[in-house]
Design a protein around this motif. Structure first.
Motif, mmCIF file in Angstrom:
data_model
loop_
_atom_site.group_PDB
_atom_site.id
_atom_site.type_symbol
_atom_site.label_atom_id
_atom_site.label_comp_id
_atom_site.label_asym_id
_atom_site.label_seq_id
_atom_site.Cartn_x
_atom_site.Cartn_y
_atom_site.Cartn_z
ATOM 1 N N ASP A 3 0.874 -1.168 0.000
ATOM 2 C CA ASP A 3 0.000 0.000 0.000
ATOM 3 C C ASP A 3 0.914 1.221 0.000
ATOM 4 O O ASP A 3 1.570 1.513 0.989
ATOM 5 N N ASN A 4 0.992 1.916 -1.145
ATOM 6 C CA ASN A 4 1.887 3.050 -1.271
ATOM 7 C C ASN A 4 1.204 4.139 -2.083
ATOM 8 O O ASN A 4 -0.020 4.120 -2.256
ATOM 9 N N ILE A 5 1.972 5.072 -2.589
ATOM 10 C CA ILE A 5 1.386 6.199 -3.312
ATOM 11 C C ILE A 5 0.559 5.766 -4.511
ATOM 12 O O ILE A 5 -0.383 6.442 -4.923
ATOM 13 N N TRP A 6 0.870 4.598 -5.066
ATOM 14 C CA TRP A 6 0.141 4.121 -6.243
ATOM 15 C C TRP A 6 -1.289 3.739 -5.908
ATOM 16 O O TRP A 6 -2.144 3.708 -6.801
ATOM 17 N N THR A 7 -1.589 3.471 -4.655
ATOM 18 C CA THR A 7 -2.968 3.221 -4.241
ATOM 19 C C THR A 7 -3.818 4.460 -4.510
ATOM 20 O O THR A 7 -4.949 4.365 -5.004
ATOM 21 N N GLY A 46 1.001 -2.172 -13.418
ATOM 22 C CA GLY A 46 0.050 -1.172 -12.955
ATOM 23 C C GLY A 46 -1.379 -1.578 -13.222
ATOM 24 O O GLY A 46 -1.799 -2.699 -12.915
ATOM 25 N N THR A 47 -2.137 -0.685 -13.830
ATOM 26 C CA THR A 47 -3.559 -0.955 -14.092
ATOM 27 C C THR A 47 -3.777 -1.789 -15.354
ATOM 28 O O THR A 47 -4.919 -2.039 -15.734
ATOM 29 N N GLY A 48 -2.710 -2.168 -16.024
ATOM 30 C CA GLY A 48 -2.835 -3.035 -17.196
ATOM 31 C C GLY A 48 -3.059 -2.327 -18.510
ATOM 32 O O GLY A 48 -3.468 -2.959 -19.494
ATOM 33 N N ASN A 66 2.896 -4.954 -7.694
ATOM 34 C CA ASN A 66 2.855 -5.197 -6.251
ATOM 35 C C ASN A 66 1.909 -4.264 -5.508
ATOM 36 O O ASN A 66 1.896 -4.246 -4.285
ATOM 37 N N ASN A 67 1.120 -3.462 -6.257
ATOM 38 C CA ASN A 67 0.152 -2.591 -5.608
ATOM 39 C C ASN A 67 -1.255 -3.120 -5.852
ATOM 40 O O ASN A 67 -1.680 -3.260 -7.001
ATOM 41 N N ALA A 68 -1.990 -3.384 -4.792
ATOM 42 C CA ALA A 68 -3.291 -4.043 -4.904
ATOM 43 C C ALA A 68 -4.313 -3.202 -5.666
ATOM 44 O O ALA A 68 -5.086 -3.727 -6.471
ATOM 45 N N ALA A 69 -4.328 -1.892 -5.418
ATOM 46 C CA ALA A 69 -5.321 -1.041 -6.066
ATOM 47 C C ALA A 69 -5.099 -0.971 -7.571
ATOM 48 O O ALA A 69 -6.048 -1.046 -8.363
ATOM 49 N N MET A 70 -3.835 -0.824 -7.988
ATOM 50 C CA MET A 70 -3.523 -0.800 -9.414
ATOM 51 C C MET A 70 -3.823 -2.154 -10.046
ATOM 52 O O MET A 70 -4.425 -2.247 -11.125
ATOM 53 N N ASP A 93 0.182 -10.905 -8.739
ATOM 54 C CA ASP A 93 0.965 -10.101 -7.804
ATOM 55 C C ASP A 93 2.442 -10.428 -7.981
ATOM 56 O O ASP A 93 2.808 -11.592 -8.178
ATOM 57 N N GLY A 94 3.309 -9.413 -7.913
ATOM 58 C CA GLY A 94 4.731 -9.693 -8.025
ATOM 59 C C GLY A 94 5.579 -8.445 -8.002
ATOM 60 O O GLY A 94 5.088 -7.329 -8.227
ATOM 61 N N HIS A 95 6.870 -8.634 -7.727
ATOM 62 C CA HIS A 95 7.848 -7.553 -7.655
ATOM 63 C C HIS A 95 8.825 -7.659 -8.823
ATOM 64 O O HIS A 95 9.229 -8.765 -9.200
#
Length: 232
Positions: A3-7, A46-48, A66-70, A93-95
């Motif tokens: 959960d970071n700025i990308w959320t 990201g959002t694909g 790795n960002n759930a919202a994106m 999910d992945g880094h």
């Protein structure tokens, strides 16, 4: 998952980014340089948005973030795709510094679109890319050459939208939210950590074992971003 700025970015990302002429110019280059390359890994998807464009062109795509919202938005895009396209599209999910174990090892291309600036150990990510490319495969990396001039990009984009008659209230609202997020991203030294000049990235890739650049320029986003396509 993180959960970071990308959320927060996820709230406006798909409303604004595809509308940017500078984004569409860069996307056309990605589609050009992946043409004929069947299996593409969209690392840090990201959002694909890029994944979806690749799917529409007939590629098999594995995207991860790795960002759930994106990533939720990427899953939504996949779910809305026709059945045949969904079969060619994997979202997980992945880094980028350590690819998920399910990512194929013999990909024809790996895309790192505006990803490396958020990666502290860019060389680890680029080594991961190398290990997941077949001989002759390519990495396509895009990103800022330095801390970007947000106002420059916005000024040019808004002028273009106004000229084209598509600077709607909805787009203005998306720009306002996106600008707030981007201002934090571009001013906080803990958020943007890795930048490359074009020649520097090409030299780094050579040292990691990549063979030759097919494209290397710094024209995108009104001169703020590099674009490098380099062959394994």
């Amino acid at each position: 998952m993180q959960d970071n700025i990308w959320t927060d970015f996820a709230r406006s990302y798909d409303q604004m980014i595809p509308e940017l002429n500078c984004y569409q110019q860069m996307l056309r280059k990605i589609l050009r340089d992946t043409e004929g390359r069947r299996t593409v890994i969209d690392a840090g998807c990201g959002t694909g948005l890029v994944s979806q464009a690749l799917i529409d062109r007939g590629h098999e795509v594995v995207g991860f973030d790795n960002n759930a919202a994106m990533l939720r938005l990427a899953h939504d895009k996949k779910a809305a795709a026709p059945g045949e396209a969904r079969e060619r599209w994997t979202v997980m999910d992945g880094h980028v510094e350590r690819f998920p174990s399910a990512v194929p090892r013999e990909a024809d291309a790996v895309v790192l679109n505006n990803v490396l600036f958020y990666v502290r150990d860019a060389k680890s990510a680029l080594r991961e890319v190398f290990s997941h490319l077949r001989p002759g495969g390519v990495v396509i990396a895009t990103g800022p050459k330095r801390r970007p001039d947000l106002q420059k990009v916005l000024r040019h984009s808004i002028e273009e939208w106004q000229t084209e008659g598509r600077y709607t209230e909805a787009l203005q609202a998306a720009v306002a939210h996106h600008t707030t997020c981007a201002r934090k991203l571009t001013t906080d030294p803990g958020e943007m950590v890795t930048f490359f000049q074009v020649d520097e990235l090409v030299a780094t890739l050579r040292r990691l074992g990549y063979s030759r650049p097919l494209v290397a320029d710094g024209d995108d986003y009104y001169g703020e971003n590099y674009y490098v396509c380099m062959q394994k």
